[in-house]
Design a protein around this motif. Structure first.
Motif, mmCIF file in Angstrom:
data_model
loop_
_atom_site.group_PDB
_atom_site.id
_atom_site.type_symbol
_atom_site.label_atom_id
_atom_site.label_comp_id
_atom_site.label_asym_id
_atom_site.label_seq_id
_atom_site.Cartn_x
_atom_site.Cartn_y
_atom_site.Cartn_z
ATOM 1 N N VAL A 260 -15.819 32.989 50.548
ATOM 2 C CA VAL A 260 -16.024 34.346 50.041
ATOM 3 C C VAL A 260 -17.222 34.953 50.746
ATOM 4 C CG1 VAL A 260 -16.549 35.754 48.017
ATOM 5 C CG2 VAL A 260 -15.056 33.772 47.793
ATOM 6 N N VAL A 261 -17.022 36.126 51.319
ATOM 7 C CA VAL A 261 -18.099 36.849 51.970
ATOM 8 C C VAL A 261 -18.557 37.934 51.007
ATOM 9 C CG1 VAL A 261 -18.748 38.291 53.923
ATOM 10 C CG2 VAL A 261 -17.136 36.426 54.245
ATOM 11 N N ARG A 262 -19.811 37.884 50.643
ATOM 12 C CA ARG A 262 -20.348 38.853 49.695
ATOM 13 C C ARG A 262 -20.881 40.058 50.439
ATOM 14 N NH1 ARG A 262 -25.332 37.920 45.564
ATOM 15 N NH2 ARG A 262 -25.233 39.969 44.631
ATOM 16 N N MET A 263 -20.425 41.217 50.025
ATOM 17 C CA MET A 263 -20.905 42.453 50.621
ATOM 18 C C MET A 263 -22.019 42.989 49.737
ATOM 19 S SD MET A 263 -19.051 42.566 53.256
ATOM 20 C CE MET A 263 -19.418 44.157 53.911
ATOM 21 N N ALA B 268 -4.055 41.154 65.028
ATOM 22 C CA ALA B 268 -3.848 42.085 63.927
ATOM 23 C C ALA B 268 -4.353 41.563 62.582
ATOM 24 C CB ALA B 268 -2.362 42.412 63.824
ATOM 25 N N ILE B 269 -5.157 40.500 62.559
ATOM 26 C CA ILE B 269 -5.630 39.942 61.297
ATOM 27 C C ILE B 269 -6.510 40.963 60.574
ATOM 28 C CG2 ILE B 269 -7.654 38.844 62.334
ATOM 29 C CD1 ILE B 269 -7.258 36.532 60.341
ATOM 30 N N PRO B 270 -6.322 41.125 59.270
ATOM 31 C CA PRO B 270 -7.189 42.053 58.531
ATOM 32 C C PRO B 270 -8.644 41.572 58.562
ATOM 33 C CG PRO B 270 -5.233 41.491 57.242
ATOM 34 C CD PRO B 270 -5.248 40.590 58.440
ATOM 35 N N PRO B 271 -9.597 42.483 58.750
ATOM 36 C CA PRO B 271 -11.004 42.092 58.868
ATOM 37 C C PRO B 271 -11.520 41.292 57.672
ATOM 38 C CG PRO B 271 -10.722 44.381 59.474
ATOM 39 C CD PRO B 271 -9.414 43.918 58.949
ATOM 40 N N LEU C 165 -10.405 37.735 58.095
ATOM 41 C CA LEU C 165 -11.191 37.103 59.159
ATOM 42 C C LEU C 165 -12.592 36.771 58.661
ATOM 43 C CD1 LEU C 165 -11.542 36.151 62.048
ATOM 44 C CD2 LEU C 165 -12.072 38.512 62.696
ATOM 45 N N GLY C 166 -13.194 37.658 57.893
ATOM 46 C CA GLY C 166 -14.516 37.407 57.343
ATOM 47 C C GLY C 166 -14.554 36.208 56.447
ATOM 48 N N ARG C 167 -13.531 36.065 55.567
ATOM 49 C CA ARG C 167 -13.464 34.915 54.663
ATOM 50 C C ARG C 167 -13.270 33.623 55.443
ATOM 51 N NH1 ARG C 167 -9.697 37.539 50.435
ATOM 52 N NH2 ARG C 167 -8.212 36.150 51.385
ATOM 53 N N LEU C 168 -12.417 33.662 56.463
ATOM 54 C CA LEU C 168 -12.187 32.469 57.282
ATOM 55 C C LEU C 168 -13.476 32.062 58.011
ATOM 56 C CD1 LEU C 168 -8.720 33.187 58.915
ATOM 57 C CD2 LEU C 168 -9.267 31.310 57.378
#
Length: 130
Positions: free
Chosen positions: A59-62, A115-118, A121-124
């Motif tokens: 999980v990427v926290r914004m 075409a991966i959703p950003p 990609l951020g979570r990966l």
């Protein structure tokens, strides 16, 4: 008496986040959500803490308090052109898929479709760069 051995359940990141979100709704409680889903209350409290602190794997926290930062990018002169792969679609047609290669800080290489959703990609990247 016959006893059953219960195996440890595996929760996906999406399931964890859905349960945390459910527990945080007005009028809801961690105890109620945990009981409804047959899980340990302490586990749900732990997930809630991880989400709050931004330490849950995957999980990427914004954080709105911290402005976005730039990351170093290196462009290689005349990189080898990726060979598009051909993928069959369910309707019988074919399409070309180009991959992008991302080298993480820990040295791992992440290859994903262009075409991966950003947010995916951020979570990966967050999960693999830990």
């Amino acid at each position: 008496m016959i006893s059953l051995v219960q195996r440890r359940r595996r929760w996906t990141t999406e399931q964890k986040l859905a349960l945390v979100e459910e527990a945080m709704r007005p009028g809801s409680s961690v105890a109620g959500v945990a009981d409804r889903h047959g899980m340990s209350r302490s586990l749900l409290f732990e997930w809630r803490r991880q989400v709050r602190e931004g330490t849950m794997p995957g999980v990427v926290r914004m954080d709105r308090q911290v402005p976005p930062t730039l990351v170093p990018v290196r462009v290689v002169a005349d990189p080898p052109r990726p060979q598009p792969t051909v993928s069959a679609c369910s309707d019988g047609s074919v399409r070309s898929v180009t991959t992008v290669e991302v080298v993480l800080r820990n040295g791992r290489v992440l290859r994903v479709a262009e075409a991966i959703p950003p947010e995916v990609l951020g979570r990966l990247a967050a999960a693999l760069d830990a």
